[in-house]
Design an enzyme around this catalytic site. Sequence first.
Site, PDB file in Angstrom:
ATOM      1  N   SER A 125      42.102  83.762  29.303  1.00  0.00           N
ATOM      2  CA  SER A 125      42.631  84.753  28.488  1.00  0.00           C
ATOM      3  C   SER A 125      41.835  85.895  28.939  1.00  0.00           C
ATOM      4  O   SER A 125      42.161  87.091  28.700  1.00  0.00           O
ATOM      5  CB  SER A 125      42.938  84.463  27.136  1.00  0.00           C
ATOM      6  N   GLU A 158      48.811  88.577  34.736  1.00  0.00           N
ATOM      7  CA  GLU A 158      47.858  89.274  35.354  1.00  0.00           C
ATOM      8  C   GLU A 158      47.427  88.692  36.533  1.00  0.00           C
ATOM      9  O   GLU A 158      46.678  87.388  36.312  1.00  0.00           O
ATOM     10  CB  GLU A 158      46.828  89.784  34.174  1.00  0.00           C
TER      11      GLU A 158
HETATM   12  N1  LIG Z   1      47.875  79.849  23.605  1.00  0.00           N
HETATM   13  C1  LIG Z   1      48.052  81.218  24.216  1.00  0.00           C
HETATM   14  O1  LIG Z   1      48.735  81.850  23.689  1.00  0.00           O
HETATM   15  C2  LIG Z   1      47.526  81.698  25.603  1.00  0.00           C
HETATM   16  C3  LIG Z   1      47.882  82.534  26.221  1.00  0.00           C
HETATM   17  C4  LIG Z   1      47.409  82.924  27.798  1.00  0.00           C
HETATM   18  C5  LIG Z   1      46.295  82.052  28.049  1.00  0.00           C
HETATM   19  N2  LIG Z   1      45.558  81.112  27.260  1.00  0.00           N
HETATM   20  C6  LIG Z   1      44.647  80.457  27.786  1.00  0.00           C
HETATM   21  O2  LIG Z   1      45.202  79.222  28.317  1.00  0.00           O
HETATM   22  C7  LIG Z   1      44.229  78.111  28.244  1.00  0.00           C
HETATM   23  C8  LIG Z   1      44.740  76.897  27.689  1.00  0.00           C
HETATM   24  O3  LIG Z   1      45.138  77.250  26.392  1.00  0.00           O
HETATM   25  P1  LIG Z   1      46.154  76.404  25.521  1.00  0.00           P
HETATM   26  O4  LIG Z   1      46.573  77.317  24.287  1.00  0.00           O
HETATM   27  O5  LIG Z   1      47.169  75.859  26.357  1.00  0.00           O
HETATM   28  O6  LIG Z   1      45.092  75.301  24.995  1.00  0.00           O
HETATM   29  P2  LIG Z   1      45.524  74.074  24.509  1.00  0.00           P
HETATM   30  O7  LIG Z   1      44.415  73.573  23.567  1.00  0.00           O
HETATM   31  O8  LIG Z   1      47.010  73.785  23.776  1.00  0.00           O
HETATM   32  O9  LIG Z   1      45.583  73.104  25.822  1.00  0.00           O
HETATM   33  C9  LIG Z   1      44.396  72.815  26.381  1.00  0.00           C
HETATM   34  C10 LIG Z   1      44.561  71.339  27.041  1.00  0.00           C
HETATM   35  O10 LIG Z   1      43.611  71.196  28.111  1.00  0.00           O
HETATM   36  C11 LIG Z   1      43.183  69.843  27.838  1.00  0.00           C
HETATM   37  N3  LIG Z   1      41.829  69.813  28.441  1.00  0.00           N
HETATM   38  C12 LIG Z   1      40.493  69.828  27.839  1.00  0.00           C
HETATM   39  N4  LIG Z   1      39.488  69.577  28.766  1.00  0.00           N
HETATM   40  C13 LIG Z   1      40.176  69.294  29.885  1.00  0.00           C
HETATM   41  C14 LIG Z   1      39.840  68.893  31.246  1.00  0.00           C
HETATM   42  N5  LIG Z   1      38.430  68.692  31.404  1.00  0.00           N
HETATM   43  N6  LIG Z   1      40.589  68.801  32.237  1.00  0.00           N
HETATM   44  C15 LIG Z   1      41.997  68.957  32.035  1.00  0.00           C
HETATM   45  N7  LIG Z   1      42.517  69.296  30.774  1.00  0.00           N
HETATM   46  C16 LIG Z   1      41.491  69.225  29.662  1.00  0.00           C
HETATM   47  C17 LIG Z   1      43.472  69.373  26.404  1.00  0.00           C
HETATM   48  O11 LIG Z   1      43.530  67.960  26.173  1.00  0.00           O
HETATM   49  C18 LIG Z   1      44.717  70.145  26.123  1.00  0.00           C
HETATM   50  O12 LIG Z   1      45.800  69.436  26.226  1.00  0.00           O
HETATM   51  C19 LIG Z   1      42.960  78.912  27.604  1.00  0.00           C
HETATM   52  O13 LIG Z   1      42.028  79.489  28.553  1.00  0.00           O
HETATM   53  C20 LIG Z   1      43.512  80.012  26.860  1.00  0.00           C
HETATM   54  O14 LIG Z   1      42.637  81.040  26.446  1.00  0.00           O
HETATM   55  C21 LIG Z   1      46.334  80.768  26.162  1.00  0.00           C
END
Ligand SMILES: NC(=O)c1ccc[n+]([C@@H]2O[C@H](COP(=O)([O-])OP(=O)(O)OC[C@H]3O[C@@H](n4cnc5c(N)ncnc54)[C@H](O)[C@@H]3O)[C@@H](O)[C@H]2O)c1
Length: 397
Positions: A125, A158
């Site tokens: 993000s 982006e």
């Molecule tokens: N949630 C949002 O609104 C949003 C929007 C845009 C970007 N993001 C970005 O996307 C990314 C993920 O966010 P999210 O909300 O999906 O998080 P989340 O916590 O829902 O999911 C993360 C997943 O990654 C897994 N994980 C942890 N370590 C890992 C590894 N070493 N290898 C593979 N998987 C692993 C976890 O078990 C989990 O299932 C972050 O960088 C976040 O900043 C989130």
Amino acid sequence: MRVDDIKKIAVLGAGAMGHGIAMVALLAGYNVVLRDINQEFVDKGVKAIRDDFEKFYVAKGELTEEELDKIMNEQLTTAVDMKDAASDIDFAIEAVPEIMKIKKEVFADLDKYAPKHAILASNTSNMSITEIAKATKREEKVVGTHFFNPPTIMRLVEVIKGEKTIEETMQVAVDLMKIFGKIPVRVEKDSPGFIANRVIASTIALLGAILDQKVAMPEEIDAMMKKFGQPMGPYELLDYVGLDVVYDGGIYFSKILYPDYAPAKAFETLVKDGHLGMKTGKGVYDWSRGRPKIDLSKSTDKLDPIDLMSVEINEGIKLVEEGVCTPKDVDIAMKYGYSRAKGPFEMAEDIPHDLLKDRLEKLAHKFNKKIFEPTETIKDGRLGELLKKAGYDEYAV
Ligand SMILES: NC(=O)c1ccc[n+]([C@@H]2O[C@H](COP(=O)([O-])OP(=O)(O)OC[C@H]3O[C@@H](n4cnc5c(N)ncnc54)[C@H](O)[C@@H]3O)[C@@H](O)[C@H]2O)c1
């Protein structure tokens, strides 16, 4: 490499974003391997994919059960072991937690097992693509592809260029996002929060300062902005995004960009008490009975909608001054990433620039935050010129 060479895509992390990004790639016809750190998380991700497809596609007649079965059985595979996940992919999208150490470990591992030609993308993000790329021996093939939540619905992505990212990598990523049906915006310079989250960071700083200094109640501001035409109040939006995300972003921006972005005490307290917004049933608002009902009669004149618009316009101009992107890209990012009716530069067409300068100076003084001070472009009276050069109406000069 060209986009036509992409046949198989790995999605690393099967959480909120990973499962949604996998859905987008599956819908575009790609073979997808979904990877998480253990079988339980992988299974949860696969279930989330099926459930969402059922609810948002099959129930609406956009997919048949047979088509869904075919997608799930023939296009989607899973893995826990990185070698199994990465050995025959052409493109990877990482969506693991927003912690640099974890991202770097995942990229180092990916780099080890992915074919030499494969492009490695991060859905971070806010964090530096340049820094993430350093964990690999293919920095030129590392790029940011920042989706918005939920990835199946939000059209903005982006596409971020790290310091070593080559044009070919950018082009393939942009082309792939177009095939996904998205609206890619090029971020030419790796900068914290890229475009949309950086613009929002200034609003979050203002919303936090309003609470900490007890200038107005959240409902008063939300009512004011809803009456002004925003579909969702700004505090309601923070609850929707998640106050933990807001908090972590504030910490990151305050360290990397400027201390003024540090999370407000009001947000810190809510997060420490486990009130993270919609997902926990309580945040700034109570969500236990669904979306909060904002009483429009509470609208306040303690602030003006122009104040909230001004900080976003100011932040958008900073991005242009810093060479991160063009004014049009800032507007596209805010419209398709945060569902705004108008982007900051389109709003700047309608506000007299002297008024903009005046409001920003007052906000900087009132809240003691330098980040609200008008940018050089506004101070020097060059905003009209900038708008005109970028193809906007310079009427408000
Ligand atoms: N949630 C949002 O609104 C949003 C929007 C845009 C970007 N993001 C970005 O996307 C990314 C993920 O966010 P999210 O909300 O999906 O998080 P989340 O916590 O829902 O999911 C993360 C997943 O990654 C897994 N994980 C942890 N370590 C890992 C590894 N070493 N290898 C593979 N998987 C692993 C976890 O078990 C989990 O299932 C972050 O960088 C976040 O900043 C989130």
